[in-house]
Scaffold this active site. Structure first.
Site, PDB file in Angstrom:
ATOM      1  N   GLU A   1      -8.218  10.795   5.299  1.00 28.08           N
ATOM      2  CA  GLU A   1      -6.957  11.081   4.605  1.00 28.08           C
ATOM      3  C   GLU A   1      -6.417  12.456   4.998  1.00 28.08           C
ATOM      4  O   GLU A   1      -5.203  12.644   5.139  1.00 28.08           O
ATOM      5  CB  GLU A   1      -7.150  10.996   3.088  1.00 28.08           C
TER       6      GLU A   1
ATOM      7  N   TRP B   1      -4.925  11.922   8.404  1.00 29.39           N
ATOM      8  CA  TRP B   1      -3.602  11.285   8.286  1.00 29.39           C
ATOM      9  C   TRP B   1      -2.544  12.347   7.963  1.00 29.39           C
ATOM     10  O   TRP B   1      -1.447  12.335   8.520  1.00 29.39           O
ATOM     11  CB  TRP B   1      -3.613  10.227   7.181  1.00 29.39           C
TER      12      TRP B   1
ATOM     13  N   TRP C   1      19.942  -4.050   6.403  1.00 28.45           N
ATOM     14  CA  TRP C   1      19.429  -3.883   5.042  1.00 28.45           C
ATOM     15  C   TRP C   1      20.411  -4.485   4.040  1.00 28.45           C
ATOM     16  O   TRP C   1      21.623  -4.380   4.205  1.00 28.45           O
ATOM     17  CB  TRP C   1      19.234  -2.408   4.728  1.00 28.45           C
TER      18      TRP C   1
ATOM     19  N   ASN D   1      -2.148   6.074  -4.531  1.00 27.24           N
ATOM     20  CA  ASN D   1      -1.773   5.815  -3.137  1.00 27.24           C
ATOM     21  C   ASN D   1      -1.665   4.331  -2.801  1.00 27.24           C
ATOM     22  O   ASN D   1      -0.749   3.907  -2.101  1.00 27.24           O
ATOM     23  CB  ASN D   1      -2.779   6.474  -2.187  1.00 27.24           C
TER      24      ASN D   1
ATOM     25  N   TRP E   1      14.456   1.982   3.658  1.00 27.04           N
ATOM     26  CA  TRP E   1      13.333   2.844   3.266  1.00 27.04           C
ATOM     27  C   TRP E   1      13.775   4.235   2.857  1.00 27.04           C
ATOM     28  O   TRP E   1      13.129   4.893   2.038  1.00 27.04           O
ATOM     29  CB  TRP E   1      12.301   2.934   4.392  1.00 27.04           C
TER      30      TRP E   1
ATOM     31  N   TRP F   1       6.558   5.958   4.082  1.00 27.31           N
ATOM     32  CA  TRP F   1       7.667   5.010   3.929  1.00 27.31           C
ATOM     33  C   TRP F   1       7.965   4.275   5.230  1.00 27.31           C
ATOM     34  O   TRP F   1       8.194   3.065   5.235  1.00 27.31           O
ATOM     35  CB  TRP F   1       8.908   5.726   3.396  1.00 27.31           C
TER      36      TRP F   1
END
Length: 479
Positions: A270, A273, A302, A337, A355, A378
């Site tokens: 993590e 990341w 969208w 998360n 998004w 996202w």
């Protein structure tokens, strides 16, 4: 010393450099923080995070005061005000040099570049990542676009280093006894549910590593359980650093970088990341400007239905785990998360809302708001990002609730109108024939007779939404 998102005295390279410069020149150190409410608004910084900043500045002022360093808060509106504020401050206090930590976002980088171009003696030091952005490259000398090879290279480099956080500097002058409280004149929301301060962040880290990290991989996906470290608000403001986190991991689990069976491996990933998304932000400035990482995403049509977006924001989509997650966000300023991935997938794929709408809403609510992680997460969920989830993979909200909240503890905590409803019925909620949000009594089935709970009908049927998403998001399919 100009503090930004590095509100700590330990492991702060810029503060250390400022103090060493002062010692070498027989001078003193002053510290500043520049408040820019309009810039915060433009960046959609959450009122709860602003309050968290305020609380940490007050604690930072006390820590600096013990070192004989006064902390002055300068009040502007936007980043462009920094030049005039600093010019006046430099003249007033005869400042010879300014030290600050580098930031990965494009507006912050442009601000610093303009100050240096204007003649300010500004020295910028890396404080945000353990490894400097641009230092983890593939064999072609380019930034990795997939996490796994980035992670392997990151671990390889880090394993060859001696990871030792910088100690806090020693006193520069006699301690300052009278320190005025720091206040902000802008919208804030109480962050008192979160402990503040470097000491608190270190205690949370130490407790997690000594008691919980070994169960992290098994428990981290279950929102009803306290299975995560909850360090993200402190990392976002730089109250604790990535280097401090990694050093603490390696102190307890020295094998974590090289042994895939290490209990700390999953949590260390993590941190990696986090580094990956920050390195991407520096390598691809367009990410700071709301662009799709994958240009094919520009071709997505969208739907962007405002009523459906409002239902998502307010936690009334008719999917219990999605709604519980959004209500957790709205009530607490934080979200688990696993649920961030679920609600992002739901918004972008079930509802086909851009998004960027969700990213902005998250930023406006989260106490741990952070552009790199928010954007990365996202775009991963939408399928438009670097190393993204495939566009054709669509989470089933009911399967997710049955798997990760089987006893509905989390759901019933945040959606109390379902508290008397059997768990099986919650995980098997049926959609009405009309694909829109409407208040109906879903629980009129014979086996639930006498239950009075009313709850929105599912806003869209999963199979229908999945097929529609695959068709619309096929714009992401490589030619």
């Amino acid at each position: 010393m100009w503090f930004r998102n590095d509100l700590r005295i330990g492991d702060n390279p810029a503060l250390k450099a400022a103090c060493e410069f002062a010692n070498d020149h027989g001078s003193k150190v002053r510290a500043v923080y520049i408040v820019t409410p309009e810039q915060w608004q433009r960046h959609h910084v959450a009122p709860m995070q602003i309050d968290f900043i305020r609380r940490h500045l007050n604690l930072l002022a006390q820590s600096l005061g013990a070192l004989g360093i006064p902390l002055d808060v300068l009040y502007g509106q936007v980043f462009d005000d920094s030049a005039s504020l600093l010019a006046d401050y430099v003249n007033e206090h005869t400042i010879g040099a300014i030290f600050a930590g580098k930031e990965p976002e494009i507006n912050e980088q442009r601000r610093d570049e303009s100050l240096i171009a204007a003649g300010f003696n500004l020295t910028l030091l890396q404080q945000d990542c353990l490894l400097v952005p641009g230092s983890v490259l593939n064999l072609s000398g380019d930034m990795y676009k997939v996490f796994t090879p980035f992670s392997k290279k990151w671990k390889q480099i880090t394993a060859s280093m001696h990871i030792v956080p910088l100690s806090a500097p020693g006193p520069i002058d006699s301690a300052i006894s009278q320190i005025a409280p720091i206040t902000f004149d802008c919208a804030m929301r109480s962050s008192e549910a979160w402990q503040a301060g470097e000491g608190a962040a270190k205690r949370i880290l130490d407790t997690f590593l000594s008691q919980d990290v070994e169960h992290y991989q098994a428990l981290r996906d279950f929102p009803a359980v306290e299975g995560t470290s909850r360090l993200s608000p402190y990392l976002a403001l730089g109250v604790i650093s990535a280097r401090q986190c990694v050093a603490s991991v390696l102190q307890r689990f020295p094998e974590a970088l090289v042994d895939d069976t290490s209990p700390a491996k999953t949590w260390l990933n993590e941190i990696i990341w986090r580094e990956f998304y920050r390195h991407l932000l520096v390598a691809f400035p367009k990410l700071s400007m709301g662009h799709n990482f994958n240009a094919l995403g520009d071709g997505i049509k969208w739907r962007n239905d405002k009523n459906e977006f409002a239902a998502w924001c307010e936690g009334r989509t008719g999917y219990p785990l999605v709604d519980a997650a959004m209500r957790q966000l709205n009530q607490t300023g934080w979200m688990h998360n696993r649920l961030r991935m679920l609600v992002a997938s739901f918004l972008t794929k079930h509802l086909l809302v851009d998004w960027r709408w969700g990213e902005q809403y998250f930023r406006q609510q989260l106490i741990d708001g952070d552009l790199a992680a928010n954007n990365g997460g996202w775009q991963w969920s939408a399928g438009t990002g670097c190393d993204a989830q495939p566009y054709f993979r669509v989470f089933s909200p009911l399967s997710q609730s049955a798997k990760f909240d089987p006893n509905c503890e989390f759901i019933k905590r945040f959606v109390p109108e379902l508290s008397e409803v059997p768990n099986k019925a919650i995980h098997e909620i049926k959609c009405s024939a009309v694909y829109e949000a409407s208040k109906v009594d879903l629980f009129a089935a014979p086996e639930l007779e006498g239950k009075s709970a009313t709850y929105p009908a599912p806003i869209v049927e999963h199979s229908f939404a999945r097929q529609r998403a695959i068709e619309v998001l096929s714009a992401l399919k490589k030619p």
